[in-house]
Design a protein around this motif. Structure first.
Motif, short mmCIF file in Angstrom:
data_model
loop_
_atom_site.label_atom_id
_atom_site.label_comp_id
_atom_site.label_asym_id
_atom_site.label_seq_id
_atom_site.Cartn_x
_atom_site.Cartn_y
_atom_site.Cartn_z
N SER A 62 27.26 3.76 29.07
CA SER A 62 26.10 3.66 28.20
C SER A 62 26.30 2.53 27.20
CB SER A 62 25.88 4.96 27.43
OG SER A 62 25.65 6.04 28.30
N CYS A 63 25.21 1.86 26.88
CA CYS A 63 25.22 0.81 25.86
C CYS A 63 24.10 1.15 24.88
CB CYS A 63 24.99 -0.55 26.51
SG CYS A 63 24.79 -1.91 25.34
N ALA A 64 24.48 1.70 23.74
CA ALA A 64 23.51 2.11 22.73
C ALA A 64 23.30 0.98 21.74
CB ALA A 64 23.99 3.37 22.02
N ALA A 65 22.04 0.65 21.51
CA ALA A 65 21.70 -0.46 20.63
C ALA A 65 21.15 0.05 19.30
CB ALA A 65 20.67 -1.36 21.29
N SER A 66 21.46 -0.66 18.23
CA SER A 66 20.88 -0.36 16.92
C SER A 66 20.61 -1.68 16.21
CB SER A 66 21.82 0.51 16.08
OG SER A 66 23.05 -0.15 15.85
N GLY A 67 19.63 -1.64 15.32
CA GLY A 67 19.29 -2.85 14.58
C GLY A 67 18.28 -3.75 15.27
N PHE A 94 26.48 -0.31 42.10
CA PHE A 94 26.15 -0.17 40.67
C PHE A 94 24.65 -0.26 40.49
CE2 PHE A 94 30.37 -1.94 38.71
CZ PHE A 94 31.10 -1.06 39.49
N THR A 95 24.14 0.47 39.51
CA THR A 95 22.72 0.42 39.17
C THR A 95 22.57 0.34 37.66
OG1 THR A 95 22.15 1.78 41.11
CG2 THR A 95 20.49 1.56 39.38
N ILE A 96 21.82 -0.63 37.20
CA ILE A 96 21.54 -0.79 35.77
C ILE A 96 20.15 -0.23 35.49
CG2 ILE A 96 20.58 -3.12 35.97
CD1 ILE A 96 22.02 -3.79 33.31
N SER A 97 20.01 0.42 34.34
CA SER A 97 18.71 0.97 33.96
C SER A 97 18.61 1.01 32.45
CB SER A 97 18.52 2.37 34.55
OG SER A 97 19.50 3.27 34.04
N ARG A 98 17.39 1.25 31.98
CA ARG A 98 17.16 1.24 30.54
C ARG A 98 16.30 2.43 30.16
NH1 ARG A 98 15.46 -4.25 28.92
NH2 ARG A 98 13.69 -3.85 30.27
N ASP A 99 16.64 3.09 29.05
CA ASP A 99 15.82 4.16 28.47
C ASP A 99 15.35 3.65 27.11
OD1 ASP A 99 14.79 6.40 27.18
OD2 ASP A 99 16.20 7.76 28.15
N ASN A 100 14.12 3.18 27.06
CA ASN A 100 13.62 2.60 25.80
C ASN A 100 13.53 3.64 24.69
OD1 ASN A 100 13.42 0.05 26.93
ND2 ASN A 100 11.30 0.36 27.58
N ALA A 101 13.22 4.86 25.04
CA ALA A 101 13.11 5.91 24.02
C ALA A 101 14.45 6.14 23.31
CB ALA A 101 12.62 7.21 24.65
#
Length: 126
Positions: free
Chosen positions: A21-26, A68-75
């Protein structure tokens, strides 16, 4: 302030799976291309996968295609890297990186990314 935090690394046997997981902030992750890179001891950092901003186009290194599979959860403002059929040669520190860009833009070149996380260790070994 852009901040990226990776998690999900660990020790897994060959053939096993992990999800990073790569959690983003800011910042709002949807407006950025997010790349996953890895670096093994004594080797250069290499691009693994990337997901572009907005349209979600994906890119993969040949060495991980089909595994490998990359995906994004915008919420959750988080990008994931699902890694299946892991091999010992996948052992490395995995980093995520962000770069604001044009919709649909993506890259596997680490020079194209300006913001980086601290990395998470993935070890594939029996």
């Amino acid at each position: 302030q852009v901040q990226l935090v990776e998690s999900g690394g660990g020790l897994v046997q060959p053939g096993g799976s992990l999800r990073l997981s790569c959690a983003a902030s800011g910042f709002t992750l949807d407006y950025y291309a997010i790349g996953w890179f890895r670096q093994a001891p004594g080797k250069e950092r290499e691009g693994v996968s990337c997901i572009s901003s907005s349209d979600g186009s994906t890119y993969y290194a040949d060495s991980v295609k089909g595994r490998f599979t990359i995906s994004r959860d915008n919420a959750k403002n988080t990008v994931y890297l699902q890694m299946n059929s892991l091999k010992p040669e996948d052992t490395a520190v995995y980093y995520c990186a962000a770069e604001g860009g044009i919709t649909g833009w993506g890259s596997l070149d680490y020079d194209d990314f300006g913001s980086w996380g601290q990395g998470t260790q993935v070890t594939v070994s029996s």
